[in-house]
Write a protein that holds these residues in place. Structure first.
Motif, PDB file in Angstrom:
ATOM      1  N   PRO A 147       0.822  -1.212   0.000  1.00  0.00           N
ATOM      2  CA  PRO A 147       0.000   0.000   0.000  1.00  0.00           C
ATOM      3  C   PRO A 147       0.856   1.262   0.000  1.00  0.00           C
ATOM      4  CG  PRO A 147      -0.730  -1.545   1.698  1.00  0.00           C
ATOM      5  CD  PRO A 147       0.577  -2.056   1.194  1.00  0.00           C
ATOM      6  N   ALA A 148       0.341   2.283  -0.658  1.00  0.00           N
ATOM      7  CA  ALA A 148       0.990   3.601  -0.608  1.00  0.00           C
ATOM      8  C   ALA A 148       0.660   4.283   0.711  1.00  0.00           C
ATOM      9  CB  ALA A 148       0.522   4.449  -1.779  1.00  0.00           C
ATOM     10  N   VAL A 149       1.517   5.205   1.095  1.00  0.00           N
ATOM     11  CA  VAL A 149       1.291   6.035   2.287  1.00  0.00           C
ATOM     12  C   VAL A 149       1.011   7.456   1.821  1.00  0.00           C
ATOM     13  CG1 VAL A 149       2.356   6.995   4.366  1.00  0.00           C
ATOM     14  CG2 VAL A 149       2.781   4.603   3.728  1.00  0.00           C
ATOM     15  N   ILE A 150      -0.055   8.055   2.343  1.00  0.00           N
ATOM     16  CA  ILE A 150      -0.401   9.428   1.980  1.00  0.00           C
ATOM     17  C   ILE A 150      -0.168  10.328   3.189  1.00  0.00           C
ATOM     18  CG2 ILE A 150      -2.223  10.999   1.206  1.00  0.00           C
ATOM     19  CD1 ILE A 150      -3.573   8.615  -0.136  1.00  0.00           C
ATOM     20  N   ARG A 151       0.593  11.384   2.988  1.00  0.00           N
ATOM     21  CA  ARG A 151       0.809  12.387   4.048  1.00  0.00           C
ATOM     22  C   ARG A 151       0.153  13.686   3.620  1.00  0.00           C
ATOM     23  NH1 ARG A 151       7.160  11.457   5.629  1.00  0.00           N
ATOM     24  NH2 ARG A 151       6.882   9.335   6.510  1.00  0.00           N
ATOM     25  N   THR A 152      -0.829  14.107   4.371  1.00  0.00           N
ATOM     26  CA  THR A 152      -1.532  15.351   4.061  1.00  0.00           C
ATOM     27  C   THR A 152      -0.852  16.532   4.743  1.00  0.00           C
ATOM     28  OG1 THR A 152      -3.035  14.971   5.923  1.00  0.00           O
ATOM     29  CG2 THR A 152      -3.717  14.128   3.771  1.00  0.00           C
ATOM     30  N   SER A 153      -1.306  17.731   4.402  1.00  0.00           N
ATOM     31  CA  SER A 153      -0.733  18.981   4.939  1.00  0.00           C
ATOM     32  C   SER A 153       0.782  19.003   4.741  1.00  0.00           C
ATOM     33  CB  SER A 153      -1.098  19.143   6.415  1.00  0.00           C
ATOM     34  OG  SER A 153      -2.500  19.123   6.594  1.00  0.00           O
ATOM     35  N   SER A 154       1.216  18.495   3.597  1.00  0.00           N
ATOM     36  CA  SER A 154       2.649  18.393   3.285  1.00  0.00           C
ATOM     37  C   SER A 154       2.916  19.027   1.926  1.00  0.00           C
ATOM     38  CB  SER A 154       3.098  16.928   3.286  1.00  0.00           C
ATOM     39  OG  SER A 154       2.923  16.338   4.557  1.00  0.00           O
ATOM     40  N   GLY A 155       2.828  20.351   1.903  1.00  0.00           N
ATOM     41  CA  GLY A 155       3.116  21.069   0.675  1.00  0.00           C
ATOM     42  C   GLY A 155       4.582  20.947   0.301  1.00  0.00           C
ATOM     43  N   VAL A 156       4.863  20.902  -0.993  1.00  0.00           N
ATOM     44  CA  VAL A 156       6.231  20.724  -1.469  1.00  0.00           C
ATOM     45  C   VAL A 156       6.732  22.028  -2.076  1.00  0.00           C
ATOM     46  CG1 VAL A 156       7.621  19.580  -3.246  1.00  0.00           C
ATOM     47  CG2 VAL A 156       6.075  18.238  -1.811  1.00  0.00           C
ATOM     48  N   LEU A 157       7.947  22.410  -1.708  1.00  0.00           N
ATOM     49  CA  LEU A 157       8.556  23.644  -2.201  1.00  0.00           C
ATOM     50  C   LEU A 157       9.341  23.426  -3.487  1.00  0.00           C
ATOM     51  CD1 LEU A 157       9.876  25.047   1.208  1.00  0.00           C
ATOM     52  CD2 LEU A 157       7.764  25.650   0.021  1.00  0.00           C
ATOM     53  N   GLY A 158       9.872  22.230  -3.652  1.00  0.00           N
ATOM     54  CA  GLY A 158      10.677  21.930  -4.825  1.00  0.00           C
ATOM     55  C   GLY A 158      11.434  20.641  -4.600  1.00  0.00           C
ATOM     56  N   CYS A 159      12.346  20.330  -5.518  1.00  0.00           N
ATOM     57  CA  CYS A 159      13.120  19.108  -5.378  1.00  0.00           C
ATOM     58  C   CYS A 159      14.435  19.241  -6.128  1.00  0.00           C
ATOM     59  CB  CYS A 159      12.343  17.898  -5.896  1.00  0.00           C
ATOM     60  SG  CYS A 159      12.194  17.829  -7.701  1.00  0.00           S
ATOM     61  N   ASP A 160      15.363  18.360  -5.799  1.00  0.00           N
ATOM     62  CA  ASP A 160      16.594  18.200  -6.568  1.00  0.00           C
ATOM     63  C   ASP A 160      16.359  17.003  -7.472  1.00  0.00           C
ATOM     64  OD1 ASP A 160      19.158  17.192  -7.427  1.00  0.00           O
ATOM     65  OD2 ASP A 160      20.088  18.507  -5.933  1.00  0.00           O
ATOM     66  N   CYS A 161      16.196  17.238  -8.759  1.00  0.00           N
ATOM     67  CA  CYS A 161      15.818  16.168  -9.683  1.00  0.00           C
ATOM     68  C   CYS A 161      16.893  15.098  -9.812  1.00  0.00           C
ATOM     69  CB  CYS A 161      15.505  16.751 -11.058  1.00  0.00           C
ATOM     70  SG  CYS A 161      14.106  17.889 -11.081  1.00  0.00           S
ATOM     71  N   ASP A 162      18.142  15.461  -9.613  1.00  0.00           N
ATOM     72  CA  ASP A 162      19.221  14.496  -9.784  1.00  0.00           C
ATOM     73  C   ASP A 162      19.363  13.570  -8.580  1.00  0.00           C
ATOM     74  OD1 ASP A 162      19.964  15.407 -12.340  1.00  0.00           O
ATOM     75  OD2 ASP A 162      21.076  17.074 -11.443  1.00  0.00           O
ATOM     76  N   THR A 163      19.225  14.106  -7.383  1.00  0.00           N
ATOM     77  CA  THR A 163      19.372  13.270  -6.186  1.00  0.00           C
ATOM     78  C   THR A 163      18.034  12.706  -5.705  1.00  0.00           C
ATOM     79  OG1 THR A 163      19.101  15.154  -4.674  1.00  0.00           O
ATOM     80  CG2 THR A 163      21.348  14.648  -5.440  1.00  0.00           C
ATOM     81  N   GLY A 164      16.918  13.275  -6.168  1.00  0.00           N
ATOM     82  CA  GLY A 164      15.609  12.807  -5.741  1.00  0.00           C
ATOM     83  C   GLY A 164      15.175  13.331  -4.384  1.00  0.00           C
ATOM     84  N   VAL A 165      15.824  14.371  -3.896  1.00  0.00           N
ATOM     85  CA  VAL A 165      15.447  14.944  -2.604  1.00  0.00           C
ATOM     86  C   VAL A 165      14.316  15.948  -2.813  1.00  0.00           C
ATOM     87  CG1 VAL A 165      16.198  16.321  -0.635  1.00  0.00           C
ATOM     88  CG2 VAL A 165      17.721  14.576  -1.591  1.00  0.00           C
ATOM     89  N   VAL A 166      13.220  15.739  -2.078  1.00  0.00           N
ATOM     90  CA  VAL A 166      12.038  16.599  -2.173  1.00  0.00           C
ATOM     91  C   VAL A 166      11.941  17.421  -0.899  1.00  0.00           C
ATOM     92  CG1 VAL A 166       9.526  16.643  -2.375  1.00  0.00           C
ATOM     93  CG2 VAL A 166      10.842  14.911  -3.615  1.00  0.00           C
ATOM     94  N   HIS A 167      11.812  18.744  -1.054  1.00  0.00           N
ATOM     95  CA  HIS A 167      11.786  19.657   0.081  1.00  0.00           C
ATOM     96  C   HIS A 167      10.343  20.008   0.429  1.00  0.00           C
ATOM     97  CE1 HIS A 167      16.069  19.982  -0.521  1.00  0.00           C
ATOM     98  NE2 HIS A 167      15.875  20.375  -1.770  1.00  0.00           N
ATOM     99  N   ILE A 168       9.968  19.733   1.669  1.00  0.00           N
ATOM    100  CA  ILE A 168       8.597  19.928   2.141  1.00  0.00           C
ATOM    101  C   ILE A 168       8.513  21.244   2.900  1.00  0.00           C
ATOM    102  CG2 ILE A 168       6.735  18.900   3.519  1.00  0.00           C
ATOM    103  CD1 ILE A 168       8.137  16.185   3.064  1.00  0.00           C
TER     104      ILE A 168
END
Length: 429
Positions: A130-151
């Motif tokens: 199953p997938a996990v859903i996290r609400t109230s977690s807006g994303v500011l951007g990401c580093d496409c090469d490393t896969g790091v997503v900034h919340i």
């Protein structure tokens, strides 16, 4: 596919828990594959409106074995598309049936479809983890090469694959197209707005119109076109609800809001559609509330992918609702991810992942971009000068839109068509 342990790690991070994001979560489920869905809202209330899945998408959803989650939502089979002029006279009736494209056009309450997708994405009864859903977690951007997503909360997560399903104002798109010819691409006002209305059917009176022309009980989509306006309407939730989308020239083209929830006075809608048949205005007059939605789309991007990230849904190819293909193209995107990532292992390199994502784009880009263009084309005024003849042809793009059986099949069909064209050209030379 592990790439580090400095931050919390997931195999797949999906940004956005709308239809595109949840569909991707279902499509990418595999045993042992960890999937995190980040959603900026609290998901307490999905937008109330009716929505259709065209046969091209219904076929995919049927393949996901979602019947247990959908059947309780009272979906309806759309049996016909009926086109009327402003006098209420039938111009075109296009019958819809399963045999035509291998699946039905299905009508849903948007909230019901969204809820069914959410349940399927997180259920223990579906194949894979199953997938996990996290609400109230807006994303500011990401580093496409490393896969790091900034919340927005100040934390970060890392994914081997990043799926940007965060809509027309996508933060992930800003990162993917940075440095490309698409840089700076924003949602474009199209000169149209739509009033959205949803009414409980049993609260509507008997209408003064022959049932041969229009009936609230008919499981069909009806469009009425006149002047520079149109009304698209039909039933939902087993006939309990009746929905209308009323398109008008944008009353406030400089408005920066793209929310579906901007309220509008009922009087404004009735005035805008004063020239339409009395029975249409009777339905509109029973609206408990009205929302005004400024219609925007985006120009085709030069790329949907960068490094470990890929855009899908409105983030990649936001389109007008005039073809009814917005949600269906999101479902197609999810199936394409499934097709090209199903056999990728946890030890895949960043280069391997990037190549798979680029294959998804090659399979989807031309088709989605053309349907974007079709949707813009069908937004143009569709009635003759006297408003008695409707120039719109609802069958014009139906074959292209709906005759679809998945991304890899589409690629193979196009390859065969190109080979045939080459042979014919060579034979004539």
């Amino acid at each position: 596919m592990a790439i580090g342990s400095e931050v919390e790690h997931w195999d797949v991070v999906i940004v956005g828990a709308g239809i595109a994001g949840l569909a991707a979560a279902i499509a990418l489920r595999q045993e042992g594959r960890s999937i995190l869905v980040l959603e900026k809202s609290s998901m307490n209330k999905e937008v109330g409106a009716l929505i259709s899945l065209q046969p091209n998408a219904s076929k995919i959803v049927n393949g996901w074995n979602m019947t247990p989650f959908l059947e309780e939502k009272k979906p309806m089979v759309d049996e016909a598309f009926r086109l009327l002029n402003i006098e209420g006279k039938l111009q075109v009736e296009m019958k819809l049936n399963t045999s035509q494209f291998g699946a039905d056009r299905m009508l849903y309450h948007r909230q019901d479809l969204h809820d069914a997708l959410r349940q399927a994405a997180t259920s223990d009864d579906m194949p894979g983890s199953p997938a996990v859903i996290r609400t109230s977690s807006g994303v500011l951007g990401c580093d496409c090469d490393t896969g790091v997503v900034h919340i927005s909360k100040g934390s970060s997560v890392q994914g081997d694959v990043i799926v940007g399903a965060d809509g027309i104002r996508s933060a992930i798109r800003d990162e993917v197209i940075k440095g490309s010819a698409s840089e700076g691409s924003k949602a474009i006002p199209t000169g149209l707005s739509a009033y959205r209305i949803l009414v409980e059917t049993d609260k509507l009176p008997k209408l003064d119109i022959s049932e041969d022309v229009f009936s609230l009980k008919r499981s069909a989509t009806t469009m009425i076109v006149g002047h520079d306006k149109r009304v698209i309407m039909g039933p939902g939730r087993g006939g309990e609800m009746f929905g209308l989308v009323c398109l008008v020239p944008d009353p406030n083209p400089n408005n920066e809001g793209t929310s579906w929830n901007n309220s509008a006075p009922l009087k404004e809608v009735l005035e805008a559609f004063a020239a339409f048949p009395a029975w249409v205005k009777e339905i509109i007059s029973h609206a408990p509330d009205v929302a005004l939605w400024q219609l925007r789309d985006i120009d085709p991007l030069t790329t949907w992918t960068k490094g470990r990230a890929i855009l899908i849904g409105d983030a990649a190819h936001a389109m007008l609702p005039t073809q009814g293909q917005g949600a269906s193209q999101s479902i197609e995107d999810a199936e394409a991810l499934q097709a090209y990532l199903s056999d990728i292992g946890k030890e895949a390199s960043g280069q391997d992942i990037q190549e798979r994502l680029e294959a998804v784009q090659r399979a989807r880009y031309d088709r989605a971009s053309l349907i974007q263009a079709y949707s813009r084309l069908q937004a143009k005024p569709a009635a003759s000068q006297d408003n008695k003849t409707v120039k719109l042809n609802p069958q014009e793009f139906m074959e292209y839109n709906c005759n679809y059986s998945g991304a890899k099949n589409w690629v193979e069909r196009n390859r065969e068509a190109e080979e045939m064209a080459y042979k014919q050209t060579a034979a004539r030379a």
